[in-house]
Structure formats: structure tokens, C-alpha cells
Design a protein around this motif. Structure first.
Motif, short mmCIF file in Angstrom:
data_model
loop_
_atom_site.label_atom_id
_atom_site.label_comp_id
_atom_site.label_asym_id
_atom_site.label_seq_id
_atom_site.Cartn_x
_atom_site.Cartn_y
_atom_site.Cartn_z
N TYR A 130 10.49 6.34 -5.87
CA TYR A 130 9.16 6.29 -6.50
C TYR A 130 8.67 7.70 -6.84
CZ TYR A 130 8.44 1.34 -5.40
OH TYR A 130 8.54 -0.03 -5.36
N THR A 147 10.91 5.73 -1.00
CA THR A 147 9.87 6.71 -1.28
C THR A 147 10.38 7.78 -2.24
OG1 THR A 147 8.89 6.37 0.91
CG2 THR A 147 8.28 8.38 -0.27
N TYR A 165 0.83 4.76 -2.27
CA TYR A 165 0.87 6.12 -1.74
C TYR A 165 1.97 6.93 -2.42
CZ TYR A 165 -2.10 4.60 2.18
OH TYR A 165 -3.13 4.12 2.96
N ALA A 166 3.16 6.35 -2.57
CA ALA A 166 4.29 7.06 -3.16
C ALA A 166 4.01 7.42 -4.61
CB ALA A 166 5.56 6.23 -3.04
N ARG A 226 0.81 -1.21 0.00
CA ARG A 226 0.00 0.00 0.00
C ARG A 226 0.85 1.26 0.00
NH1 ARG A 226 -4.41 0.46 4.66
NH2 ARG A 226 -5.13 -1.40 3.53
N SER A 227 1.99 1.21 0.68
CA SER A 227 2.87 2.38 0.73
C SER A 227 3.43 2.72 -0.64
CB SER A 227 4.00 2.14 1.73
OG SER A 227 3.49 1.95 3.03
N VAL A 228 3.65 1.71 -1.50
CA VAL A 228 4.10 1.97 -2.87
C VAL A 228 3.04 2.76 -3.62
CG1 VAL A 228 4.72 0.91 -5.07
CG2 VAL A 228 5.59 -0.05 -2.93
N ALA A 268 3.81 7.18 2.70
CA ALA A 268 4.77 6.29 2.04
C ALA A 268 6.06 6.19 2.85
CB ALA A 268 5.05 6.79 0.63
N ASP A 277 10.31 0.26 7.19
CA ASP A 277 9.18 1.06 7.66
C ASP A 277 9.41 1.46 9.12
OD1 ASP A 277 8.61 -1.20 9.22
OD2 ASP A 277 7.15 -1.97 7.76
N LEU A 298 7.89 2.78 3.73
CA LEU A 298 8.97 2.41 2.81
C LEU A 298 10.33 2.96 3.21
CD1 LEU A 298 7.18 3.04 -0.61
CD2 LEU A 298 7.57 0.84 0.50
#
Length: 346
Positions: free
Chosen positions: A243, A240, A7-8, A3-5, A231, A339, A235
Motif C-alpha cells: 500500500y 503495508t 492508515y497505510a 482501518r489499517s488499510v 498499519a 496483524d 496488516l
């Protein structure tokens, strides 16, 4: 996909799309005033969103140890960075500035790896280099590095260093309220740029010009920064930043649609390089035996393998939820990113 990818990449998409849209406004007001209104739109909009979300004013929730990190991020990213960039733009062509701004991702990763000891696998290094190379290719054809003096490029490089420091300092408070972090930074940066514009004799634009600029700032700078902080939480700074450096390509793609610009070989070469870089990051497999030290912090979480703690009688069992909680030392092995729970040495 992590999910953080997402977001980035969404943060990069919003920021990248805001650049060609800002070009539609830049002819209506001086660049310094426009920068101030973009940042103020971010800060004011996120502040209102936070009030509506909480239905009242809530304290920031930062611990005393976290405030120096946030204040440092505001100083470098909201005060020094924009001023250095504006000074550099006076003495540098726009194309050269675009080329130099790719330094931010490189410096962010370098600081994360060297100063803050963030993990750097070979695939992550190669992926970051491919993404940055894509940004260089995208801006190279129009670049005229020989224009101007060395002071302009040096100032823009200094701005990139300031934002790289900002990114790494913000990483240390990324577990806290992303709306507060992004809103505060927007108000500081917006206030500095707007006061600078007024000090230089410029006047505030009409509402018909100011409101669209602030609305664009809310999306391209505010919401984008909230996603960037989320992110960072999942990450780390280097991944981050890599990306997020896809933003120039996204901005160029939006410009093709909005400004009816034509494609070139460099555009598709940049797209290929950035796609390779993103794929290298997405296919990363980082797993080993590691130990979690005793940790006390607050963030939104579920009761997973890293969150095994008890609650008082008032807890109704809602998931996810947020409160200050303690992580007891534990050793295990699984796939992970750097993280907020995996910032250990290698």
C-alpha cells in the motif's frame, strides 16, 4: 475498509506529497542537510506530541525482548539506509534512483514472506506486483539506466534492502507506542544526516529555511511513519509495504497541482496499475481455522473475541484502553490479516 488499510494509504499520501514539496526547498540548502532537518523535524515534533499527550515523560514500555528489534530498525533504516542512498545519488541520475527505489516494496514483501514467514496469498502477490509495476511505469520514461557506474545503483539497492529490513524489524514492535517508535527513528536518522552534513563542511540554514523543512519533515516523515507503524500493527509488513508503494503516484499527482507539471500516458497507466493492485488487496478474503498461542503484550484494545481478560478493581470500564495483558490459547476461524494477533504459520 479495514482501518489499517486507511492508515497505510494515508502514510503513503503524506510521504508522497512531501517529495514534490521538498523539491521547493532543495534549492535552498544541500540535500544532505535537508534530509537531516526533515528527519529531525519528525523526531522533535513527535517527541513534543508525545509529551503533550502524556503530560509528562513516560517510559517507552518496550519489553527487554523488543529493544533489539527497535535498535536494529534504527540502525538499518535510520543510519545505513540514508547513507547508502546519499552515496548512490552521487553516482546515479535522479530518474534511475526513482526507478530503483521501487525495490523497497519488493524486498519488504520478500523478507516478510521468506524470512519472517508472513502469509502470502495469490491476490496479495499479484496486487503487490501491480503496484510496484505502476511505480516502475511512472519513473521509467525519464530513466537513463546507463548513466554513471554500477556503484550508484548498487548503493541505492542496498538502501532499499536496509529499509526493507527496517520495515520487517519494526513489525515486531508495532504493538508498542507508535509515537515513540517513529519519534526515536526520526531523531536517529536526523542526527546522522545532520552530523554528516556538518562534517562535510556545510552550515545550518537560517530559521526561515530550517523551520519549513522541519515542519515538512514532521508531516511527511513523522506523522507518515506513525501511520505506517499503525498499519504494520494491523496488516503486517508485506501488505503495508505494498500500500505504501503507492506514494510515488501520489507524489506525482501532487506535483501536477503544485509544480504545474503536465500528465502523460505513463502517469495514467501507473494509476491504473496501482488501482488494480489496491483493489486486489482490498478484496482479499483470508480465513481458515487457526490457533492463537499463549501471548503476553501491551497495546490499545477493546474487549473483543481476542481480548477476554479480567481487570483489577481500579478499572473504570473505559474502551479502548491499553495495558499489558495475556492471550490464552484459542482455536477458531474468521477472516483476518497478519496483524499482531495473527502471525501464525500456514
Amino acid at each position: 475498509m479495514n482501518r489499517s488499510v486507511i492508515y497505510a494509504l494515508l502514510a503513503a499520501a503524506l510521504f508522497g506529497a512531501s517529495t514534490p514539496m521538498a523539491k521547493l526547498l532543495v534549492g535552498e540548502m544541500p540535500p544532505i542537510m535537508l534530509a537531516g532537518l526533515l528527519y529531525l523535524g519528525s523526531g522533535v515534533g513527535l517527541g513534543v506530541a508525545r509529551l503533550l499527550r502524556d503530560r509528562r515523560w513516560q517510559p517507552a514500555g518496550l519489553s527487554p525482548a523488543e529493544w533489539p528489534w527497535l535498535l536494529g530498525a534504527m540502525f538499518f533504516g535510520g543510519v545505513l539506509g540514508p547513507v547508502a542512498l546519499l552515496y548512490g545519488l552521487v553516482h546515479t541520475s535522479g530518474a534511475t534512483a526513482s526507478l530503483l527505489l521501487n525495490l523497497e516494496a519488493v524486498l519488504t514483501a520478500a523478507l516478510a514472506w521468506l524470512a519472517f514467514k508472513e502469509n502470502a496469498d495469490r491476490r496479495i502477490v499479484l496486487g503487490m506486483l501491480a503496484i510496484v509495476a505502476g511505480g516502475v511505469v511512472l519513473s521509467w520514461p525519464a530513466a537513463d539506466v546507463g548513466q554513471g557506474t554500477w556503484l550508484g545503483p548498487l548503493a541505492i539497492s542496498a538502501a532499499c534492502l536496509c529499509w526493507a529490513i527496517d520495515n520487517n524489524l519494526t513489525r515486531h514492535v508495532s504493538a508498542s507506542d507508535a509515537l515513540f517508535i517513529a519519534g526515536s527513528k526520526g531523531l536517529v536518522a536526523g542526527g546522522v544526516n545532520t552530523l554528516l552534513a556538518l562534517a562535510l563542511g556545510m552550515t545550518l540554514p537560517a530559521l526561515s529555511q530550517g523551520i519549513p523543512a522541519m515542519a515538512l519533515g514532521l508531516l511527511g516523515y513523522g506523522v507518515s511513519l506513525v501511520l505506517f507503524v499503525l498499519a504494520l500493527r494491523g496488516l503486517g509488513a508485506a501488505r503495508t509495504g505494498a500500500y505504501f508503494s503507492t506514494a510515488p503516484f501520489i507524489g506525482a499527482a501532487v506535483a501536477l497541482l503544485l509544480l504545474d507539471e503536465s500528465t502523460s500516458l505513463s502517469f495514467w497507466a501507473a494509476a491504473a496499475l496501482m488501482a488494480v493492485g489496491v483493489w486486489l488487496h482490498l478484496s482479499e478474503q483470508h480465513a481458515h481455522q487457526h490457533t492463537h498461542a499463549d501471548l503476553l503484550h501491551a497495546h490499545s484494545h477493546r474487549h473483543d473475541e481476542h481480548h477476554q481478560h479480567e481487570h483489577g478493581a481500579g478499572w473504570a470500564g473505559e474502551e479502548p484502553h491499553s495495558h499489558r495483558h495475556r492471550h490464552l490459547p484459542i482455536s477458531h476461524s474468521h477472516r483476518h490479516f497478519p496483524d499482531i494477533h495473527h502471525r501464525h504459520e500456514h
